[in-house]
Scaffold this active site. Structure first.
Site, PDB file in Angstrom:
ATOM      1  N   HIS A 110       0.840  -1.197   0.000  1.00  9.18           N
ATOM      2  CA  HIS A 110       0.000   0.000   0.000  1.00  9.18           C
ATOM      3  C   HIS A 110       0.881   1.257   0.000  1.00  9.18           C
ATOM      4  O   HIS A 110       1.836   1.340   0.777  1.00  9.18           O
ATOM      5  CB  HIS A 110      -0.925  -0.007   1.224  1.00  9.18           C
ATOM      6  CG  HIS A 110      -1.900   1.121   1.185  1.00  9.18           C
ATOM      7  ND1 HIS A 110      -2.997   1.126   0.343  1.00  9.18           N
ATOM      8  CD2 HIS A 110      -1.924   2.306   1.840  1.00  9.18           C
ATOM      9  CE1 HIS A 110      -3.659   2.252   0.496  1.00  9.18           C
ATOM     10  NE2 HIS A 110      -3.025   2.985   1.388  1.00  9.18           N
ATOM     11  N   ASP A 146      -7.624  -2.420   3.640  1.00 10.94           N
ATOM     12  CA  ASP A 146      -6.282  -2.076   4.115  1.00 10.94           C
ATOM     13  C   ASP A 146      -6.192  -2.034   5.645  1.00 10.94           C
ATOM     14  O   ASP A 146      -5.496  -1.172   6.211  1.00 10.94           O
ATOM     15  CB  ASP A 146      -5.832  -0.731   3.507  1.00 10.94           C
ATOM     16  CG  ASP A 146      -5.769  -0.793   1.991  1.00 10.94           C
ATOM     17  OD1 ASP A 146      -5.398  -1.845   1.450  1.00 10.94           O
ATOM     18  OD2 ASP A 146      -6.108   0.214   1.336  1.00 10.94           O
TER      19      ASP A 146
END
Ligand code: GAR
Length: 213
Positions: A110, A146
């Site tokens: 990420h 996430d």
């Protein structure tokens, strides 16, 4: 012994390219066993084909729903005998059924320091927010967006003159260092998932890397 990766990518695949160039057949028995995309024609697929790595495409439109698509994808990953599933720019959420099949074996890259700026537009959101530090996170994938346990984070400064393009360039360069190293540590069994009910991942990173930069 081989350590087999299934890499999932939706787009450009610059991170995949680094895994091919720096890890595949070179370090700790690591092999990119299959590259999977949800996007037909994604550049990531071309990169895999160029390296003679098998590819598979699972566009959502070809299936009745996400569960069915992810089930087909999970079968392909099992067939490839993958030890680790690496999301390198894979831009769709995975269903709980998929994740249950690969407990603590799915990791995501990420482009921000989670839990700040989750989702698909992290670099722009960080610039718009005006943060002075951003960076890269590699984390286990859970059912949230996430939200899974963090494996590794590295930070970099955001300067006054930075915009989305310049920050993205720096973040990608950092990703290209961080992701291969994390995968090397998995292959060497130096990553210990959290105990049940906890989030902290133990990472033994005191030995030098075998990656030839
Ligand atoms: C990377 O920056 C990765 O962190 C990001 O997509 C990019 C893929 O680049 N992933 C996400 O934003 C996931 N939410 P690449 O295709 O050149 O490797």
């Amino acid at each position: 012994m081989a350590f087999r990766l299934a890499v999932l990518a939706s787009g450009t695949g610059s991170n995949l390219q680094v895994l091919i160039d720096r890890l595949h057949g070179r370090v700790a028995g690591i092999e990119v066993a299959v590259v999977i995309s949800n996007v037909p024609g994604a550049l990531a697929l071309e990169r895999a084909e160029r390296a003679d790595i098998p590819t598979a495409v699972f566009p959502l439109e070809d299936y009745p729903d996400r569960e069915a698509r992810d089930l087909a994808m999970a079968e392909a990953i099992d067939l490839a005998r993958a030890d680790l599933v690496v999301l390198a720019g894979y831009m769709q959420l995975l269903t709980p059924g998929f994740l249950r099949r690969f407990p603590y074996r799915v990791i995501n890259l990420h482009p921000a320091l989670l839990p700040s700026f989750p989702g698909d537009d992290a670099i722009k959101e960080a610039v718009d927010y005006g943060v002075k530090v951003s960076g890269v996170t590699v984390h286990f994938v859970d059912e949230g967006v996430d939200t899974g346990p963090v494996i590794r984070q590295e930070a970099l400064p955001v300067h006054d003159g930075d915009d989305v393009v310049s920050l993205a360039t720096k973040i990608h360069a950092l990703e290209h260092q961080v992701l291969p190293r994390v995968i090397e540590l998995f292959a060497k069994e130096r990553v210990v998932p959290p105990a049940p009910g906890f989030r902290r991942v133990k990472v033994d990173d005191h030995e030098p890397s075998d990656i030839d930069w």
